[in-house]
Each structure stands twice: as C-alpha cells, then as structure tokens.
Motif scaffolding. Sequence first.
Motif, mmCIF file in Angstrom:
data_model
loop_
_atom_site.group_PDB
_atom_site.id
_atom_site.type_symbol
_atom_site.label_atom_id
_atom_site.label_comp_id
_atom_site.label_asym_id
_atom_site.label_seq_id
_atom_site.Cartn_x
_atom_site.Cartn_y
_atom_site.Cartn_z
ATOM 1 N N SER A 78 0.815 -1.218 0.000
ATOM 2 C CA SER A 78 0.000 0.000 0.000
ATOM 3 C C SER A 78 0.846 1.264 0.000
ATOM 4 C CB SER A 78 -0.921 0.011 1.228
ATOM 5 O OG SER A 78 -1.703 -1.165 1.288
ATOM 6 N N VAL A 79 2.138 1.108 0.254
ATOM 7 C CA VAL A 79 3.005 2.289 0.272
ATOM 8 C C VAL A 79 3.077 2.932 -1.107
ATOM 9 C CG1 VAL A 79 5.206 1.170 -0.300
ATOM 10 C CG2 VAL A 79 5.180 3.148 1.237
ATOM 11 N N SER A 80 2.756 2.172 -2.156
ATOM 12 C CA SER A 80 2.794 2.732 -3.514
ATOM 13 C C SER A 80 1.810 3.890 -3.664
ATOM 14 C CB SER A 80 2.494 1.644 -4.544
ATOM 15 O OG SER A 80 1.171 1.147 -4.384
ATOM 16 N N ILE A 81 0.761 3.901 -2.863
ATOM 17 C CA ILE A 81 -0.194 5.005 -2.924
ATOM 18 C C ILE A 81 0.474 6.311 -2.499
ATOM 19 C CG2 ILE A 81 -2.352 5.906 -1.946
ATOM 20 C CD1 ILE A 81 -3.332 3.044 -1.733
ATOM 21 N N ILE A 82 1.314 6.222 -1.463
ATOM 22 C CA ILE A 82 2.030 7.416 -1.000
ATOM 23 C C ILE A 82 2.999 7.890 -2.082
ATOM 24 C CG2 ILE A 82 3.385 8.407 0.860
ATOM 25 C CD1 ILE A 82 0.692 7.357 1.765
ATOM 26 N N TRP A 83 3.726 6.942 -2.686
ATOM 27 C CA TRP A 83 4.647 7.306 -3.766
ATOM 28 C C TRP A 83 3.887 7.947 -4.921
ATOM 29 C CZ3 TRP A 83 9.571 7.854 -3.172
ATOM 30 C CH2 TRP A 83 10.291 7.054 -2.263
ATOM 31 N N ASP A 84 2.764 7.344 -5.280
ATOM 32 C CA ASP A 84 1.979 7.882 -6.395
ATOM 33 C C ASP A 84 1.462 9.286 -6.086
ATOM 34 O OD1 ASP A 84 2.371 5.552 -7.770
ATOM 35 O OD2 ASP A 84 0.416 4.682 -7.317
ATOM 36 N N ARG A 85 1.140 9.543 -4.826
ATOM 37 C CA ARG A 85 0.683 10.882 -4.451
ATOM 38 C C ARG A 85 1.831 11.899 -4.543
ATOM 39 N NH1 ARG A 85 -1.392 9.855 0.241
ATOM 40 N NH2 ARG A 85 -3.587 9.931 -0.352
ATOM 41 N N ALA A 160 -3.464 4.249 3.794
ATOM 42 C CA ALA A 160 -2.665 5.085 2.899
ATOM 43 C C ALA A 160 -3.485 6.227 2.304
ATOM 44 C CB ALA A 160 -2.074 4.225 1.789
ATOM 45 N N ALA A 161 -4.761 5.970 2.061
ATOM 46 C CA ALA A 161 -5.618 7.021 1.494
ATOM 47 C C ALA A 161 -5.783 8.190 2.451
ATOM 48 C CB ALA A 161 -6.987 6.432 1.137
ATOM 49 N N ARG A 162 -5.624 7.928 3.751
ATOM 50 C CA ARG A 162 -5.780 8.972 4.754
ATOM 51 C C ARG A 162 -4.448 9.490 5.292
ATOM 52 N NH1 ARG A 162 -10.617 11.147 4.087
ATOM 53 N NH2 ARG A 162 -12.321 9.665 4.239
ATOM 54 N N THR A 163 -3.337 9.023 4.712
ATOM 55 C CA THR A 163 -2.015 9.427 5.185
ATOM 56 C C THR A 163 -1.343 10.279 4.125
ATOM 57 O OG1 THR A 163 -1.853 7.320 6.386
ATOM 58 C CG2 THR A 163 0.159 8.605 6.138
ATOM 59 N N GLU A 164 -0.762 11.388 4.531
ATOM 60 C CA GLU A 164 -0.189 12.339 3.587
ATOM 61 C C GLU A 164 1.291 12.107 3.312
ATOM 62 O OE1 GLU A 164 -1.825 14.539 1.871
ATOM 63 O OE2 GLU A 164 -3.754 14.076 2.817
ATOM 64 N N THR A 165 2.035 11.587 4.285
ATOM 65 C CA THR A 165 3.483 11.487 4.133
ATOM 66 C C THR A 165 3.950 10.042 4.280
ATOM 67 O OG1 THR A 165 3.925 11.822 6.502
ATOM 68 C CG2 THR A 165 3.762 13.794 5.096
ATOM 69 N N MET A 166 5.116 9.762 3.700
ATOM 70 C CA MET A 166 5.716 8.440 3.811
ATOM 71 C C MET A 166 6.078 8.119 5.254
ATOM 72 S SD MET A 166 6.571 5.896 1.840
ATOM 73 C CE MET A 166 6.730 6.661 0.219
ATOM 74 N N GLU A 167 6.582 9.115 5.976
ATOM 75 C CA GLU A 167 6.970 8.893 7.369
ATOM 76 C C GLU A 167 5.757 8.527 8.223
ATOM 77 O OE1 GLU A 167 7.705 11.501 5.571
ATOM 78 O OE2 GLU A 167 9.883 11.350 5.286
ATOM 79 N N GLY A 168 4.657 9.235 7.993
ATOM 80 C CA GLY A 168 3.443 8.932 8.753
ATOM 81 C C GLY A 168 2.903 7.554 8.450
ATOM 82 N N PHE A 169 2.966 7.147 7.185
ATOM 83 C CA PHE A 169 2.483 5.820 6.808
ATOM 84 C C PHE A 169 3.301 4.726 7.475
ATOM 85 C CE2 PHE A 169 2.575 2.098 4.014
ATOM 86 C CZ PHE A 169 1.221 1.827 3.887
ATOM 87 N N HIS A 170 4.627 4.845 7.421
ATOM 88 C CA HIS A 170 5.476 3.818 8.029
ATOM 89 C C HIS A 170 5.289 3.774 9.544
ATOM 90 C CE1 HIS A 170 7.627 2.247 4.608
ATOM 91 N NE2 HIS A 170 7.911 3.458 4.186
ATOM 92 N N MET A 171 5.083 4.894 10.165
ATOM 93 C CA MET A 171 4.863 4.902 11.609
ATOM 94 C C MET A 171 3.566 4.167 11.964
ATOM 95 S SD MET A 171 4.677 8.159 14.197
ATOM 96 C CE MET A 171 3.149 8.777 13.452
#
Length: 260
Positions: A78-85, A160-171
Amino acid sequence: MAAFLMTVYVLWLRELKRFLREKTRILTMLGQPLLYLLVMGQGLRATFRIDIEGFDYLSFIYPGVIGMSVLFTAMFSSVSIIWDREFGFLKEVLVAPVPRSAIAVGKALGGSTTAVLQGTILLILAPVAGLHIHAAQIALLLPLMFLLAFAITSFGTLVAARTETMEGFHMIMNFLIMPLFMLSGAFFPVSSAPAWMQPLMKMDPVAYGVDAFRNVLYTGAGTAAKNFAVAFPLGLDVAVLLGFAALMVALGMLAFTRTE
C-alpha cells in the motif's frame, strides 16, 4: 461499469509489473519469513516440544510464517499510494474521467497478487518444515492466501488514502503490523494464550487467515494435531476474512471517492 473494470485492470497490472521488476523487493520480503522458519523455527523446535507423534514446533509455525509473508507484503504494498501521491500519478488518476472507487479495488488486487506470489514461494519450502503438501491442499491454500492478502491490502489502502506522508504511513504500519502478527497465533495456539489475550486474538483478522491455513495443511495430520493447533472451523475463518475484506474495500472506495 466498463470504465470501472478497465481502471481496476490497469492499476492491477501496474502493481504486478512494478513488483516483478523489483528483484530486491522480492528477496527482502522473503528474508524475514525465512529467518523465522529456518533460524527461529529450527532453534525453538528443540526447546518447545509438542507431545504429538509426527508433529513438532516447526510444523506448527509454518502456516504462521506463510501468514507473516502475506501480511507484510500485502500491507507494505500500500506504500505505492504514497509514492503515487508524491510523484503526481495519483493526482492524474483522480482527475481522469474514471470512477475513483476503482483505485481502491485495483490497488488491493495488485497488492494481493504480489502477496500470493511470495506466499507461493514459501509453499515450495514446505518440506523444510516436515510438511508434504498435496495438489488439493495447494488448490485450497491459494484462494485462502488471496483472501487474507486482499483483506490486509484493502486495510493498508484505507490507511494510505488517509495518510499524507511516507513517514506517517510507516509509523502507522509499524504500530499496526506487529500486533496483528503477534496476536495471529503464529507462534502459539489461541487455546494456550492467557485469558486476557484470547479475546484480542479472536479480534485479529490475521488469526483467522493463519487458522485457515492450518485447517488445510493439517488435513490428515491426526485429531491430536488439529485439536492442538486449529482454533476455529474453516467456515468461520473464511466468513470472518470475507466480512473484513468487504468492509475494508468498501471503506477504501469511500475514502478515495472523497479524496480532493
């Protein structure tokens, strides 16, 4: 409907191609499950003795290792969503004349496919755990693996849809993945857990995925082995996973519909 299905297909194919081109990602995702299976499993099998003939600790944790591989791969896909954003691809999809809800389904299907591919590799290692899997068992395990992967990927897509940053997603992922895995019954059966922990394990969707794997893998292993390792009927495992997957993908579709 045609636009919805085409969008789902394109996103699914994009995720699959991205996965197949990243050889290091495949090796990395396989590393941790193999570490648990070959190092931890082999090391603890002599310490944790199970008084069941032909059944040891390594055989017990093998379905849990498959569940771990599916869980980690599905969630982190799901991290690909953050990259795509961050790189603008998601914005292009959002403004395209296609249903936004298809994004959640396409991403979930893509992540599920890659997770099943990695889980299938672990099936090849079944003899290492002293298990001999028949074709009929593989035919049942593959859809169960896909169902668990789809449920977890849909959950990760929602986050991921509700997370804006990569750091926040990984946390958030690090906060969620370990409890999901540790409470899945991969290392110890639900029946042997402390009384306060058992309700938490029964609320963990991954526990039903691991239990479904055990239901299939321990067919013919004997009543004693199944009573020790299997916690729920296979029908209940499938029903819980289906319900959780349907809920997560519906919430994910709603989240992308409301994304600005």
